[in-house]
Design an enzyme around this catalytic site. Structure first.
Site: not given
Ligand code: NAX
Length: 327
Positions: A187, A159, A11
């Site tokens: 989470h 968190d 990502g």
């Molecule tokens: P974005 O949508 O900005 O970026 C995600 C990226 O992942 C995109 O560029 C997409 O093309 C890519 N992607 C999708 N499928 C893929 C795959 N199979 N292989 C490689 N890349 C792939 O999201 P962003 O704001 O960066 O958040 C990423 C993730 O973090 C989300 O799932 C979000 O919910 C999660 N989070 C988790 C947190 C935690 O505390 N554990 C907090 C922050 C965030 O909400």
């Protein structure tokens, strides 16, 4: 000179990726003496954007950055990798049920687990950030049978850091005065931030705040902070999530300070009544490069009910991915 450590970020073109990569390349993930090589994994449509980020990384002329590879092939991305930061995930779309969400993410984390199993370095450490993080980590872990289970973790450090910030603001003390905060469970909004074992300047945190604030303000504020950020910023937490990911790996590799612990979702060994095998958040210390669950804490009825509720949600998610044939 030390050989570079291979760090894979999935990502990479997303908003957390954009905040994370520069911190990794500058040396904040592993320290100022450790060179890194970056592997960026993206879906084909986002490879070009990842290339743009790589151009900017080049333009920083980071002394520790020894190379960047960009690919849409998980096998290439994880081949020989030492640290895998699994950030890319499928977000919940409008009208999407939890089962659909888990199914879509199974399509990402199953092949990534297999690729890690097939090609990652012997010392591989995996941090799953992409949501639903705990269960995505479980799916990947279940498809990497040759990798020790304790190398798979999911992130609750954001968190944890949010909880520290809330207590510090409430008591008007520096964040460094606050120790032994714990995030228990998933989470998600069911997570339980625990102040009954936390210390403020050596005194139990729960005794420094009133019970009503703890129950009605602190717990929901921490658990719903992600939604509050979206409401204010118009986009979800990114730099703070990247910062927490850096903290999680740095602590894993370098250890927790004496007299403190942190929070991470790790594979349960049955501690605190959390069913074995679930990837649930616990109080953890890190010694010798391994996270270990802090043992022997007394859990009162208030905490017990909240831990159990969050763990029940994790067990349901596991049952759903089992029914879907994802594990
Ligand atoms: P974005 O949508 O900005 O970026 C995600 C990226 O992942 C995109 O560029 C997409 O093309 C890519 N992607 C999708 N499928 C893929 C795959 N199979 N292989 C490689 N890349 C792939 O999201 P962003 O704001 O960066 O958040 C990423 C993730 O973090 C989300 O799932 C979000 O919910 C999660 N989070 C988790 C947190 C935690 O505390 N554990 C907090 C922050 C965030 O909400």
């Amino acid at each position: 000179a030390q050989a570079p450590v291979n760090v894979t970020v999935t990502g990479a073109a997303g908003q957390i990726g954009y905040a994370l990569l520069f911190r990794v390349a500058s040396g904040q993930l592993l320290g100022p003496d450790t060179p890194v090589k970056l592997r960026l994994l993206e879906i084909p449509q986002a490879v070009k954007a990842a290339e743009g980020t790589a151009m900017e990384l080049d333009d920083c002329a980071f002394p520790l950055l020894k190379g960047i590879d960009i690919t849409d092939d998980a096998n290439k991305a994880f081949d020989g990798t030492n640290i895998a930061l699994l950030v890319g995930a499928r977000p919940r779309g409008k009208g999407m049920e939890r089962g659909d969400l888990l199914q879509a993410n199974g399509g990402i984390f199953k092949p990534q687990g297999e690729a890690i199993n097939a090609g990652a370095a012997d010392d591989i450490r995996v941090l799953v950030v992409g949501n639903p993080a705990n269960t995505n980590a479980l799916i990947a872990q279940q498809h990497a049978p040759d990798v020790p289970a304790d190398r798979f973790t999911a992130m609750t450090r954001l968190d944890h850091n949010r909880a520290i910030a809330q207590v510090a603001a409430k008591l008007q003390v520096p964040v460094t005065d606050i120790k032994k905060i714990t995030i228990w469970g998933n989470h998600s909004a069911t997570q339980y931030p625990d102040l009954f074992h936390a210390e403020v300047d050596g005194k139990i945190a729960a005794e420094q705040v009133d019970g009503e604030w703890l129950r009605e303000t602190f717990i929901p504020t921490v658990a719903k902070r992600g939604a509050a950020i979206i409401e204010a910023r118009g986009a979800s937490s990114a730099a703070s999530a990247a910062s927490a990911a850096v903290d999680h790996v740095y602590t894993w590799v370098n250890g927790t300070p004496e007299g403190d612990w942190t929070s991470a979702a790790v594979v349960s060994d049955g501690s605190y009544g959390v069913p074995e095998g679930l990837i649930s958040s616990f109080p953890v210390t890190s010694r010798g490069g391994r996270y270990e669950i802090v043992q022997g804490l007394e859990i009162d009825e208030f905490s017990r009910a909240r831990i159990d509720a969050s763990v029940a949600e994790l067990a349901e998610e596991r049952d759903t991915v089992r029914q879907l044939g994802l594990i």
